[in-house]
Motif scaffolding. Structure first.
Motif, PDB file in Angstrom:
ATOM      1  N   UNK B 178      39.156  52.006  44.696  1.00  0.00           N
ATOM      2  CA  UNK B 178      39.927  53.194  45.096  1.00  0.00           C
ATOM      3  C   UNK B 178      39.282  53.880  46.289  1.00  0.00           C
ATOM      4  N   UNK B 179      37.945  53.973  46.233  1.00  0.00           N
ATOM      5  CA  UNK B 179      37.250  54.697  47.289  1.00  0.00           C
ATOM      6  C   UNK B 179      37.270  53.933  48.607  1.00  0.00           C
ATOM      7  N   UNK B 180      37.547  52.639  48.541  1.00  0.00           N
ATOM      8  CA  UNK B 180      37.602  51.883  49.793  1.00  0.00           C
ATOM      9  C   UNK B 180      38.998  51.908  50.395  1.00  0.00           C
ATOM     10  N   UNK B 181      39.921  52.614  49.741  1.00  0.00           N
ATOM     11  CA  UNK B 181      41.273  52.737  50.311  1.00  0.00           C
ATOM     12  C   UNK B 181      41.176  53.609  51.554  1.00  0.00           C
ATOM     13  N   UNK B 204      48.333  52.237  46.413  1.00  0.00           N
ATOM     14  CA  UNK B 204      47.162  52.110  45.556  1.00  0.00           C
ATOM     15  C   UNK B 204      47.186  50.810  44.763  1.00  0.00           C
ATOM     16  N   UNK B 205      48.312  50.530  44.116  1.00  0.00           N
ATOM     17  CA  UNK B 205      48.357  49.333  43.262  1.00  0.00           C
ATOM     18  C   UNK B 205      48.129  48.052  44.070  1.00  0.00           C
ATOM     19  N   UNK B 206      48.821  47.852  45.196  1.00  0.00           N
ATOM     20  CA  UNK B 206      48.516  46.632  45.966  1.00  0.00           C
ATOM     21  C   UNK B 206      47.052  46.578  46.410  1.00  0.00           C
ATOM     22  N   UNK B 207      46.521  47.751  46.746  1.00  0.00           N
ATOM     23  CA  UNK B 207      45.121  47.775  47.183  1.00  0.00           C
ATOM     24  C   UNK B 207      44.183  47.418  46.031  1.00  0.00           C
ATOM     25  N   UNK B 208      44.560  47.802  44.811  1.00  0.00           N
ATOM     26  CA  UNK B 208      43.691  47.542  43.661  1.00  0.00           C
ATOM     27  C   UNK B 208      43.822  46.125  43.130  1.00  0.00           C
ATOM     28  N   UNK B 209      44.821  45.369  43.605  1.00  0.00           N
ATOM     29  CA  UNK B 209      45.106  44.098  42.950  1.00  0.00           C
ATOM     30  C   UNK B 209      43.889  43.172  42.941  1.00  0.00           C
ATOM     31  N   UNK B 210      43.129  43.203  44.013  1.00  0.00           N
ATOM     32  CA  UNK B 210      41.952  42.337  44.071  1.00  0.00           C
ATOM     33  C   UNK B 210      40.903  42.753  43.043  1.00  0.00           C
ATOM     34  N   UNK B 211      40.684  44.046  42.936  1.00  0.00           N
ATOM     35  CA  UNK B 211      39.704  44.537  41.973  1.00  0.00           C
ATOM     36  C   UNK B 211      40.159  44.241  40.549  1.00  0.00           C
ATOM     37  N   UNK B 212      41.458  44.390  40.300  1.00  0.00           N
ATOM     38  CA  UNK B 212      41.981  44.095  38.965  1.00  0.00           C
ATOM     39  C   UNK B 212      41.745  42.617  38.651  1.00  0.00           C
ATOM     40  N   UNK B 213      41.928  41.762  39.645  1.00  0.00           N
ATOM     41  CA  UNK B 213      41.676  40.336  39.446  1.00  0.00           C
ATOM     42  C   UNK B 213      40.238  40.094  39.021  1.00  0.00           C
ATOM     43  N   UNK B 214      39.320  40.747  39.713  1.00  0.00           N
ATOM     44  CA  UNK B 214      37.908  40.587  39.369  1.00  0.00           C
ATOM     45  C   UNK B 214      37.659  41.058  37.938  1.00  0.00           C
ATOM     46  N   UNK B 215      38.223  42.205  37.596  1.00  0.00           N
ATOM     47  CA  UNK B 215      38.042  42.740  36.241  1.00  0.00           C
ATOM     48  C   UNK B 215      38.576  41.747  35.221  1.00  0.00           C
ATOM     49  N   UNK B 216      39.769  41.216  35.459  1.00  0.00           N
ATOM     50  CA  UNK B 216      40.378  40.297  34.495  1.00  0.00           C
ATOM     51  C   UNK B 216      39.538  39.031  34.352  1.00  0.00           C
ATOM     52  N   UNK B 217      39.111  38.463  35.470  1.00  0.00           N
ATOM     53  CA  UNK B 217      38.349  37.215  35.403  1.00  0.00           C
ATOM     54  C   UNK B 217      37.038  37.407  34.654  1.00  0.00           C
ATOM     55  N   UNK B 218      36.294  38.430  35.056  1.00  0.00           N
ATOM     56  CA  UNK B 218      34.975  38.610  34.446  1.00  0.00           C
ATOM     57  C   UNK B 218      35.103  38.986  32.978  1.00  0.00           C
TER      58      UNK B 218
END
Ligand SMILES: Nc1ncnc2c1ncn2[C@@H]1O[C@H](COP(=O)(O)OP(=O)(O)OP(=O)(O)O)[C@@H](O)[C@H]1O
Ligand SMILES: [Mg+2]
Lengths: 334, 290
Positions: B178-181, B204-218
Motif C-alpha cells: 500500500x505504501x508503495x502506491x 489499490x486492488x490492482x496495485x495489491x495483486x502482486x502482494x496478495x500473490x506473495x501472501x497466498x503462495x507463502x
C-alpha cells in the motif's frame, strides 16, 4: 470558461510558511506559466488550485464560484503530473477513459471521445498498450489525453516535460502550445525551464519563496523586470549585475546589462576583459570574462566570435538597454 | 555485471549451502520413500519386511483420508480468505496517519511472535473456552448460551486461531505494498473524480495483486502443514472433524505406531502439495512476472 482568482492564498506546512500570501488573477483562456527556483512553491500553489492541498487561509474562485473547500473533482480542472501518474495496469484506452467512466458517461460516448483524443495526440496505434510499453513522450501524451477528454475549465501542468530529452521537449512544447491554440482553454503550467516559460506563456508569474515577484507577459518581464530577482531570473544567460562606481555613475545601486546588449570587439571598447571560458554554439558565442575593475561578466555575440581562453576582448554596453535598481533592489523607472 | 569470473566465484561460494540443503531435503525424502514400502510397526519392530504398495493402499482406503484432504483444503482456503481480506482491511486502517502509529503497528504484528502451540492454548483456554473464555463471557452478557467452540465448530475454531496468527504477516506485506502506491496516481484518480471506493477498486486492488500473490503462495506452503494448533486444541476430533492430512499422518505413525503407513501418507502429502504448488504457480504466479 476558466477564470481563476486567488485572494490572499496562504499555505503553511507546520511552522514553514511556504506561501505567505498570494493574490493572482487568471483570465479565461490564458496560458499562465509559474516559474521560480526550486522550492519556491510553484507546485504547492498549483496543488492548492487543484484542491490536492488544503488552504491555510484565503479563497480560490473559479468562474466566480468559491471553490476553496471543494473537492478536487468538483473543481472541473484536469492535471498533468510530472511523473505522468498513469494507471499502470490499465491500457492506454482505459487510462484515457477513466475520468469519463468515473463521470458515469455512456460507453459509446466514451469510446468516441477516447478515439478523438487519441487522434489529436497521435496515440491511435497505442490504445491497447499499457503505459510500461510506451516511450516517455507517448506516456506524456496519454496523460494529456486523459486530461483533455474531461473538457476541463482549466489544465494544470506540473513540469510535464522535465522527464523528456531535449529534442522531445522541444516537440512536446510545440504540441502543448498548439493544443492551447486549438482548445483555447485556460492552462496553468509550472516549469523552471526559461525557454518553456518564455515561448509558451501569455503571462508569466515569477515566484520566489512563495511570493509573487512579478506578473507579466514574457516581453514585459524581459524588458522591464520589476526588481533584481526577476532581472536575474528571466533571461539566459543571466543579466550582468554591476555594483560600484559604474552603477553610481548611472544613479543606481545596481546596474544590469544583459549579455546580448554588450558589443564585443577585439580592438576597443568601454571595458577591457580577459576571456575565462568561451562557449561556441555556432549560432551564438557566449564569453565569460574577467573584466578589469568590475569582475565576472558574460557577453553574447550572435554568430561565431573567434575568442578563446586568455584572449583580451573589449566590451561596450548598449546604455539604452541598461536596467537600474535602487538599494532595495527595485527597478528605477527611467 | 555478471562476468565469467564473478559467476564462477558465486557458484563456488554457494556450493556448500546448496550441498547441505540438498542433503537436508534428499535424505529425509529418501528415507520416507524407503519406509513407505516397508512393513514397519513400532509394536513389532523385529518384523520389518517389504510391503509393496500395501501402505499406500492402507492409507488411501482409510475412511479418514478424503475427509482429511477436504479439511486441509478448507483450512488453507479459510485462513487465506480471512488473512487476505482482513489483512487488506487492517493495512488500509493502519496506513492512515493516526496518533501512536508506531505502537499500533507493533501491536498489530505481535501475534506473529507468539509460538503456535502457545497461541492455540491461549485461544483454547482463555478465549474460546465454553466456561471461562472471553467469548463465553460475551455470550453470557447478552444472555445467550455460550458456544462450545471446539466441540461444535472444531475445524472453524482451528481456522480462526491459525488466521489470527497469520493475519500480521498478510497485513505487513499488504501494508508495504500500500505504501508503495504512487501518491501522484492516487491524486490523479482523485482529480479524475474517483471517490474512495472507486480508487480502492481501480487503483489499490490492482496495485495489491502482486502482494496478495506473495501472501497466498507463502501462506499456502505453511498452511498445508498445520499441525501444532490442532494437536493442542482438538487433537483432530471430534472424530476426524478437524484432522487434516498432516495430522492424519501423525495419527497413523505415532498413535498407530505404524511407521510404514505414516511414511506412505507423507509421500502422498508431498505429491499433493506439489500438485497444489503447480496449480498455484499457474493460477497466480503470473502476477509476479508483470
Ligand atoms: N508536504 C510538505 N510538508 C512540508 N513542507 C513541504 C511540503 N511540500 C512542500 N514543502 C515545502 O514547500 C516548499 C515549496 O515546495 P514546492 O514543491 O512547491 O516547490 P517547487 O517550486 O515546486 O520546487 P521544484 O521546482 O523543486 O519542484 C519547499 O521548501 C518544500 O520543502
Ligand atoms: Mg515542483
Amino acid at each position: 470558461m476558466g477564470s481563476i482568482t486567488l485572494k490572499n492564498v496562504q499555505k503553511h506546512f507546520g511552522e514553514a510558511k511556504v506561501i505567505p500570501s498570494v493574490d493572482l488573477e487568471i483570465k479565461d483562456g490564458e496560458f499562465v506559466v509559474f516559474v521560480g527556483p526550486s522550492g519556491s512553491g510553484k507546485s504547492t500553489l498549483l496543488r492548492l488550485i487543484a484542491g490536492l492541498e488544503d488552504l491555510t487561509g484565503g479563497t480560490i474562485t473559479i468562474d466566480g464560484k468559491d471553490v476553496t473547500d471543494a473537492a478536487p473533482a468538483a473543481r472541473g480542472l484536469a492535471m498533468v503530473f510530472q511523473s505522468y501518474a498513469l494507471y499502470p495496469h490499465m491500457t492506454v484506452r482505459k487510462n484515457i477513459a477513466f475520468p469519463l467512466k468515473m463521470a458515469k458517461m455512456e460507453q459509446a460516448a466514451i469510446d468516441k471521445k477516447v478515439e478523438a483524443a487519441a487522434n489529436v495526440l497521435n496515440l491511435t496505434d497505442y490504445l491497447e498498450r499499457r503505459p510500461s510499453q510506451l516511450s516517455g513522450g507517448q506516456r506524456q501524451r496519454v496523460a494529456i489525453g486523459r486530461a483533455i477528454v474531461r473538457e476541463p475549465s482549466a489544465f494544470l501542468f506540473d513540469e510535464p516535460l522535465s522527464n523528456l530529452d531535449a529534442a522531445l521537449r522541444g516537440t512536446m512544447r510545440l504540441e502543448i502550445s498548439d493544443l492551447h491554440n486549438q482548445l483555447k482553454t485556460t492552462m496553468i503550467y509550472v516549469t523552471h525551464d526559461q525557454i518553456e516559460a518564455m515561448t509558451m506563456a501569455d503571462k508569466i508569474v515569477v515566484l520566489n519563496r512563495g511570493n509573487i515577484e512579478q506578473v507579466g507577459s514574457p516581453m514585459e518581464l524581459y524588458l522591464t523586470p520589476r526588481n533584481l530577482f526577476v532581472a536575474g531570473f528571466i533571461g539566459s544567460p543571466r543579466m550582468n549585475l554591476l555594483t560600484g562606481d559604474y552603477a553610481k555613475a548611472k544613479g543606481a545601486t545596481t546596474a544590469g546589462i544583459r549579455p546580448e546588449h554588450l558589443t564585443l570587439s577585439k580592438e576597443s571598447g568601454t571595458w577591457k576583459g580577459r576571456v575565462t571560458v568561451a562557449e561556441h554554439l555556432g549560432a551564438d558565442t557566449f564569453l565569460h570574462l574577467d573584466v578589469e575593475g568590475i569582475g565576472q561578466m558574460t557577453a553574447r555575440a550572435s554568430g561565431e566570435f573567434g575568442a578563446h581562453h586568455g584572449d583580451t576582448v573589449y566590451l561596450t554596453p548598449d546604455e539604452t538597454r541598461l536596467h537600474r535598481f535602487d538599494d532595495k533592489g527595485l527597478a528605477i523607472k527611467a | 555485471m555478471a562476468t565469467q569470473n564473478t559467476r564462477t566465484l558465486a557458484r563456488l561460494m554457494m556450493a556448500p549451502s546448496v550441498v547441505v540443503l540438498l542433503i537436508w531435503m534428499a535424505v529425509p525424502l529418501a528415507m520416507t520413500l524407503y519406509y513407505s514400502f516397508q512393513n514397519y510397526n513400532l509394536l513389532t519392530p523385529q518384523n520389518v519386511s517389504f510391503a509393496g504398495f500395501f501402505n499406500y493402499q492402507y492409507f488411501y482406503t482409510d475412511p479418514a483420508f478424503f475427509q482429511s484432504i477436504w479439511n486441509t483444503l478448507l483450512l488453507v482456503l479459510g485462513v487465506l480468505a480471512i488473512t487476505v481480506i482482513g489483512g487488506t482491511a487492517i493495512a488500509l486502517l493502519i496506513d492512515q496517519p493516526i496518533f501512536g502509529q508506531g505502537i499500533v503497528r507493533i501491536l498489530v504484528i505481535s501475534p506473529f511472535f507468539v509460538m503456535p502451540p502457545v497461541a492455540a492454548l491461549i485461544w483454547k483456554n482463555m478465549i474460546m473456552h465454553p466456561g471461562y473464555g472471553v467469548f463465553a463471557d460475551i455470550a453470557k452478557f447478552f444472555g445467550v448460551q455460550p458456544i462450545d467452540w471446539f466441540a461444535q465448530y472444531p475445524l472453524f475454531s482451528v481456522i480462526i486461531i491459525v488466521a489470527w496468527q497469520w493475519l500480521p504477516f498478510a497485513t505487513l506485506i499488504l501494508l508495504t505494498a500500500l505504501q508503495s502506491l504512487d501518491s501522484e496516481q492516487r491524486e490523479a484518480a482523485e482529480m479524475d473524480g474517483a471517490n474512495f471506493f472507486n480508487r480502492f477498486i481501480y487503483l489499490t486492488i490492482p496495485h495489491l495483486s502482486r502482494a496478495v500473490t506473495v501472501v497466498i503462495l507463502i501462506q499456502t506452503i505453511f498452511l498445508l502443514g498445520i499441525y501444532a494448533e490442532i494437536l493442542v486444541t482438538t487433537n483432530g476430533g471430534p472424530g476426524y472433524a478437524s484432522t487434516n492430512l498432516t495430522f492424519l499422518i501423525y495419527r497413523t505413525a505415532r498413535l498407530g505406531y505404524d511407521v510404514g503407513g505414516g511414511a506412505a501418507g507423507g509421500i502422498i502429502a508431498v505429491v499433493l502439495a506439489n500438485i497444489v504448488a503447480i496449480f498455484l504457480m499457474r493460477a497466480v504466479g503470473k502476477n509476479l512476472d508483470k
